[in-house]
Design an enzyme around this catalytic site. Structure first.
Site, PDB file in Angstrom:
ATOM      1  N   ASP A 171       0.680  -0.968   0.043  1.00  0.00           N
ATOM      2  CA  ASP A 171      -0.223  -0.045   0.186  1.00  0.00           C
ATOM      3  C   ASP A 171       0.844   1.029   0.011  1.00  0.00           C
ATOM      4  O   ASP A 171       0.401   2.294  -0.713  1.00  0.00           O
ATOM      5  CB  ASP A 171      -0.522   0.056   1.439  1.00  0.00           C
ATOM      6  CG  ASP A 171      -1.882  -1.338   1.280  1.00  0.00           C
ATOM      7  OD1 ASP A 171      -2.817  -1.072  -0.156  1.00  0.00           O
ATOM      8  OD2 ASP A 171      -1.978  -1.620   1.862  1.00  0.00           O
ATOM      9  N   GLU A 172       1.457   1.484   0.866  1.00  0.00           N
ATOM     10  CA  GLU A 172       3.086   2.454   1.254  1.00  0.00           C
ATOM     11  C   GLU A 172       3.576   2.829  -0.896  1.00  0.00           C
ATOM     12  O   GLU A 172       3.537   4.021  -0.596  1.00  0.00           O
ATOM     13  CB  GLU A 172       3.448   2.618   1.956  1.00  0.00           C
ATOM     14  CG  GLU A 172       2.780   2.093   3.542  1.00  0.00           C
ATOM     15  CD  GLU A 172       1.912   4.083   3.727  1.00  0.00           C
ATOM     16  OE1 GLU A 172       2.508   4.815   3.523  1.00  0.00           O
ATOM     17  OE2 GLU A 172       1.583   3.417   4.955  1.00  0.00           O
TER      18      GLU A 172
END
Length: 385
Positions: A171-172
């Protein structure tokens, strides 16, 4: 007068949820973009994800993910809520969403329609697998992507279970790629007057992390085994326990460093370790030598002797030790915003630095202000009130 930030003339509508899409918008907010977070009446699930700030309904994760964003609530299934959303998009440069393909269209917010109203609009669409293909409609969290991208298969100890990252890695990374892609698209819009749709998938983002492994498989049939903390092309490399129980991490990613380390541990001139390929072929023997050399020495001695020969080594730090680290403190890498400590700005620009202006706001805190700016009167039921 407050200093103008580099993106202060950019308006971003963030209607994405959880981490990746909102992460892209958060990076833009850090550099001054007016990010308006549009939430459904129940709010983004990130508000309830993980540890919650005492006395607040919102999590620390939300305080980070929502930082620098104004928060409004719109029920997009209500005609007046959808109308307000369209008016908002008319004023925007960027829209960020992460619904499954077709869901945005189902709300009457199809990209073609939005571009008819605002031809310069950049639409960032974040999904697990992309807008097309046999998996496009499947639900996807980062966990599934980390398993399907090959990342989990190479993570863990030899012969043990495959592991998943203990942080939202996919996600990051996708959020960072999202912010980058938005800036590229904004440059295109600046030059041509035309917006576009960005199709960003978690799967393809994670594949970018795999380095040469796709090529090694395609051309050599190589499938990387689980190596614990090791890397196939850099030996020695990993984490090692010292005599006092502390752990250190080291890497010999070029021949000059490797030569100095081999001299330090008494293996200078050993033909088994003379080249990258030789060290690769004799991984087990070299790793055993490193384990044994470090295991009989206290961490302070190990660190000192490595640094004396200018070799790369570091302690394996807990978060408590990260907070106490003099480099982290010197750089103010952890900042306090509205009473909440969180990561500071990265990267650091010399002429146009970013700023964490405020932590994630309470649900709908800015609804009245934003709708007033648009000159629209929305009934309470369209804002979940």
């Amino acid at each position: 007068m407050a200093e103008q930030r580099p993106l202060s003339d950019v308006r971003v509508i963030d209607m994405a949820t959880i981490i990746a899409g909102p992460g892209a918008a958060r990076h833009l907010a850090d550099f001054g973009a007016d990010v308006i977070k549009v939430e459904a009446p129940g709010g983004d699930a990130t508000r309830r994800l993980g540890w919650t700030e005492p006395g607040s309904d919102d999590s620390y994760f939300w305080k980070l993910a929502g930082r620098g964003k104004r928060s409004i609530v719109l029920d997009l299934k209500h005609p007046k809520g959808r109308e307000a959303m369209l008016r908002l998009v008319d004023t925007a440069d960027v829209l960020v969403e992460n619904m499954r393909p077709g869901k945005l269209e189902g709300l009457g917010l199809a990209p073609d329609l939005l571009h008819e109203r605002n031809r310069r609009l950049v639409i960032l669409r974040v999904t697990g697998f992309g807008q097309s293909g046999p998996y496009a409609s499947r639900p996807a969290f980062a966990t599934l992507i980390e398993a399907m991208s090959g990342l989990s298969a190479i993570s863990g100890l030899p012969g043990d279970q495959p592991l998943l990252p203990p942080i939202p890695l996919t996600d990051e990374v996708t959020g960072m790629l999202g912010a980058f892609s938005v800036m590229v698209a904004l440059r295109h819009a600046e030059n041509t007057g035309e917006g576009q749709v960005i199709d960003l998938s978690l799967l393809e983002s994670t594949l970018q992390l795999m380095g040469p492994l796709p090529s090694a498989f395609a051309h050599l049939g190589y499938l990387q085994p689980r190596l614990g903390a090791g890397l196939p092309w850099t030996v020695p490399r990993g984490t090692y326990q010292c005599a006092d129980g502390a752990w250190v991490a080291l890497s010999c990613s070029n021949d000059a460093v490797a030569k100095r380390v081999l001299e330090l541990v008494g293996a200078a001139g050993d033909p088994r370790f003379a080249t990258f390929q030789a060290r690769f072929n004799n991984r087990d023997e070299l790793e055993a030598l490193m384990v044994d050399w470090i295991a009989v020495r206290a961490s302070g001695e190990v660190m000192r002797r490595f640094r004396e020969v200018d070799a790369a080594i570091a302690p394996v730090c807990t978060m408590a030790e990260v907070f106490a680290d003099e480099q982290v403190q010197h750089r103010n890498a952890i900042v306090e915003v509205d009473g909440v400590q969180m990561q500071g700005i990265a990267p650091r620009l010399s002429a146009s630095p970013g700023e964490v202006r405020f932590a994630g706001r309470s649900l709908g805190a800015d609804t009245i202000e934003v709708l007033s700016e648009l000159g629209v009167d929305v009934p309470p039921e369209a804002t979940g009130n």
